[in-house]
Design a protein around this motif. Structure first.
Motif, short mmCIF file in Angstrom:
data_model
loop_
_atom_site.label_atom_id
_atom_site.label_comp_id
_atom_site.label_asym_id
_atom_site.label_seq_id
_atom_site.Cartn_x
_atom_site.Cartn_y
_atom_site.Cartn_z
N LYS A 191 0.86 -1.19 0.00
CA LYS A 191 0.00 0.00 0.00
C LYS A 191 0.89 1.24 0.00
O LYS A 191 1.74 1.42 0.88
N ILE A 192 0.70 2.09 -1.03
CA ILE A 192 1.40 3.36 -1.13
C ILE A 192 0.50 4.45 -0.56
O ILE A 192 -0.73 4.40 -0.75
N ASN A 193 1.08 5.39 0.15
CA ASN A 193 0.30 6.49 0.72
C ASN A 193 -0.53 7.15 -0.38
O ASN A 193 0.01 7.57 -1.41
N ASP A 194 -1.86 7.23 -0.18
CA ASP A 194 -2.76 7.65 -1.26
C ASP A 194 -3.38 9.04 -1.05
O ASP A 194 -4.29 9.42 -1.80
N ARG A 195 -2.94 9.82 -0.05
CA ARG A 195 -3.61 11.08 0.23
C ARG A 195 -3.56 12.06 -0.95
O ARG A 195 -4.57 12.69 -1.31
N SER A 196 -2.41 12.20 -1.55
CA SER A 196 -2.31 13.13 -2.68
C SER A 196 -3.17 12.67 -3.85
O SER A 196 -3.75 13.49 -4.59
N TYR A 197 -3.29 11.34 -4.03
CA TYR A 197 -4.08 10.82 -5.15
C TYR A 197 -5.58 10.95 -4.88
O TYR A 197 -6.37 11.13 -5.81
N ARG A 198 -5.96 10.87 -3.62
CA ARG A 198 -7.37 11.11 -3.29
C ARG A 198 -7.73 12.59 -3.53
O ARG A 198 -8.83 12.90 -4.00
N GLU A 199 -6.81 13.48 -3.21
CA GLU A 199 -7.05 14.91 -3.47
C GLU A 199 -7.16 15.18 -4.97
O GLU A 199 -7.99 15.98 -5.41
N GLN A 200 -6.33 14.51 -5.75
CA GLN A 200 -6.42 14.67 -7.21
C GLN A 200 -7.77 14.18 -7.71
O GLN A 200 -8.38 14.81 -8.59
N LEU A 201 -8.25 13.08 -7.15
CA LEU A 201 -9.56 12.57 -7.56
C LEU A 201 -10.66 13.54 -7.15
O LEU A 201 -11.58 13.82 -7.94
N ASN A 202 -10.58 14.07 -5.93
CA ASN A 202 -11.60 15.04 -5.48
C ASN A 202 -11.60 16.28 -6.37
O ASN A 202 -12.67 16.82 -6.72
N ASN A 203 -10.41 16.75 -6.74
CA ASN A 203 -10.30 17.91 -7.63
C ASN A 203 -10.91 17.62 -8.99
O ASN A 203 -11.62 18.47 -9.57
N ALA A 204 -10.66 16.43 -9.49
CA ALA A 204 -11.20 16.05 -10.80
C ALA A 204 -12.72 15.94 -10.74
O ALA A 204 -13.43 16.33 -11.69
#
Length: 376
Positions: free
Chosen positions: A87-100
């Motif tokens: 598992k890679i830390n996913d916080r930045s990728y969740r923010e990218q998804l929320n922004n999208a």
């Protein structure tokens, strides 16, 4: 009188010595077992170095950058397809998804407004209240809004994919290799070292090579118009492990490479072995034991040969029962026999035992002759 007696004694002594020398110079011939050489069909077993691999060997690499948060497996563990590994830390990728997703919502709202504008202008144009130009402009704005929606959906999809890459799952079932990265390590798709290697070893592949001459002889033994047809007629093969023990399961040769290696002049073959108990692992080494038949071969027992300075000799017996030490060339082994390619021919006779002290030119008395048994 005394002188004559002395002369007689001297004559007798000289005669006796002469007879003893003649007896010493003419030793009696020894009786030794002799073997007649006949041609036969021999089966030899040759061993070829083999590299062992799993049917699937997959390098597990990260597809997104980030910090390694969790490791769900241990080295050497068996995992099933789809099981989480890292598992890679996913916080930045969740923010990218929320922004999208926010951009998609804004694009969809803009598309609704543009659609309403077109619906409002359409009847006005029909009644000639407004010009046709305004309606065309509104329709163009609607098309732009729809395109923005499609683009936003693509960005949402890309963000979802990136987020899914933060959970690394097993693509196949198999055994986990070493884990060089530890929790907290920084990961990147450009890392030269993989996170681990996953091997599916329910069956294993043993790759080995044949030289051109061996391959030609290999092909000539089995019927069939194609290599695939010949492989079906090939008997099972054995795998000799690095400690010289023979693997319990037998395998089959099921693949021949499409071309020879220009550097080595050899062609690669593959034998597949069952490995349900997981005793073999990817990276093991061994030897493939391949049986080959040789027609019209000359077989000589190993015990009937003598090795001197890396050369093999036999003692030939001619028609007068005189022996000659003869060098021979050995092409392989069949059981306890040597397969002779040069040095003797069909019909020759050789001494099988007791030849250690024989010299060239010695005469022997052959025992009742034996004949070589055909090896089929």
């Amino acid at each position: 009188m005394k002188i004559s007696i002395i002369l007689s004694l001297i004559t007798l002594l000289l005669t006796g010595c002469g007879n003893n020398n003649e007896a010493a110079q003419a030793p009696s011939a020894v009786t030794l077992p002799v073997l007649s050489i006949n041609s036969s069909t021999a089966t030899t077993e040759s061993e070829f170095p083999a590299a062992i691999e799993g049917t699937v060997d997959v390098e597990i690499r990260p597809q997104v950058s980030g910090t390694l948060d969790k490791i769900f497996v241990d080295e050497g563990a068996y995992v099933s397809q789809g099981q989480p590994l890292f598992k890679i830390n996913d916080r930045s990728y969740r923010e990218q998804l929320n922004n999208a997703l926010a951009s998609l919502n804004a694009a969809e709202a803009a598309a609704v407004n543009a659609h309403l504008e077109v619906e409002k202008l359409a009847p006005l144009v029909q009644n000639k209240v407004v010009s046709d130009y305004q309606l065309k402009t509104a329709k163009a704005s609607l098309n732009i809004a729809k395109a923005n929606v499609a683009q936003s959906k693509a960005l949402v999809g890309a963000a979802q994919i990136s987020l899914s890459y933060t959970l690394i799952k097993a693509p196949v079932s198999g055994y986990i290799g070493r884990l060089p990265k530890k929790q907290g390590s920084q990961l990147s798709p450009a890392d030269p070292e993989a996170l681990t290697q996953l091997s599916d070893i329910k069956e294993i592949y043993a790759y080995f090579s044949l030289g051109e001459n061996d391959f030609i002889h290999f092909k000539s033994q089995y019927e069939g118009n194609t290599i695939h047809d010949k492989l079906k007629k090939l008997p099972p093969v054995s795998l000799v492990l690095s400690d010289n023990s023979v693997y319990a399961e037998r395998g089959r040769v099921d693949m021949v490479d499409g071309q020879f290696d220009k550097t080595t002049g050899a062609i690669t073959l593959r034998a597949t072995f069952p490995n349900s108990k997981g005793l073999l692992r990817s990276g093991n080494t061994g030897k493939i034991k391949l049986s080959m038949q040789h027609k019209n071969s000359l077989l000589v027992p190993q015990e009937a040969t003598m090795e001197i300075q890396d050369k093999i000799f036999v003692f030939l017996v001619d028609k007068k029962n005189t022996v000659t030490k003869q060098p021979v060339s050995v092409g392989g082994k069949s059981g306890t026999d040597y397969l002779i390619t040069e040095g003797i021919k069909t019909g020759d006779r050789i001494v099988t035992k007791g030849f250690e002290s024989l010299a060239d030119g010695a005469v022997i008395i052959p025992e009742k002759e034996k004949k070589a048994v055909a090896k089929i």
